[in-house]
Design an enzyme around this catalytic site. Sequence first.
Site: not given
Ligand code: F6R
Length: 246
Positions: A67, A136, A138, A143
């Site tokens: 992303d 959450n 995701h 989301e």
């Molecule tokens: C980032 C992504 C998100 C993160 C998730 C966890 O490319 O796709 O899904 O993997 O938000 O983020 P951290 O590791 O910072 O807790």
Amino acid sequence: MKVRITDTYEDMSEAAAEFVIDQIRHKPNSVIGLAAGATPLLLYQKLGEACAAGTVNFARVRTFSLDEYIGLGPEHPQSFHFYFQHNLFDHVNIHEDHVLAPDGMAADVAAECARYGAAIEAVDGIDLMILGIGPNAHIGFNEPGPSFVPETHVVELSEATRAANARFFETPEDTPYWAISMGIRDIMFAQNILLLASGAGKTGALMQAVCGDITPEAPASVLQLHRNALVLADRSAAARLPEKYK
Ligand code: F6R
């Protein structure tokens, strides 16, 4: 879905690095999907060290970022372009042309999503998808919502995600509202999936992912349907998982 729990974040990152290195040894021209964020940072550092030590070779590897924020260019320190350049690509012998990512500065974001989705299909799918998980539940920036979005798409980030990611920006208002993300089909078509979860902030999300109802309201729960998904979690993220996983 398999679940492996490690004592510490360091152990989790080491196990993840071994997994990725095995994948590249087994298939030197592997296509690897990459999550940004705090969780895989030590994994990426370890891959850089392994490359310097000659235990892994990225010369034929291709990567696809999961992303990107809309409105942040590659030179913006919080863009995922910048993140991967500094945390991984500068430290491994990957070919510049083998690095693919959505362009968060594209004038026509719908066309950019179509271009990126087609690029993923053109390589015949992803061999190994590395995922983190949001508080959450995701994955990527898919989301929680009423339905799974299959293809690469524009996402309006939830307030929960903006709040969780505000720590990386100077002020909360600087946190982007929009992103481009691979869709659930892009992710689920990967041959192998490695989901990393670390820390107490992920206990609820990990529960939903591993043993909750399979629902788009907890996007990571869809991974229960994947035949080769491995969850690597440290003890604090796994605290609420049932005993059989520990
Ligand atoms: C980032 C992504 C998100 C993160 C998730 C966890 O490319 O796709 O899904 O993997 O938000 O983020 P951290 O590791 O910072 O807790």
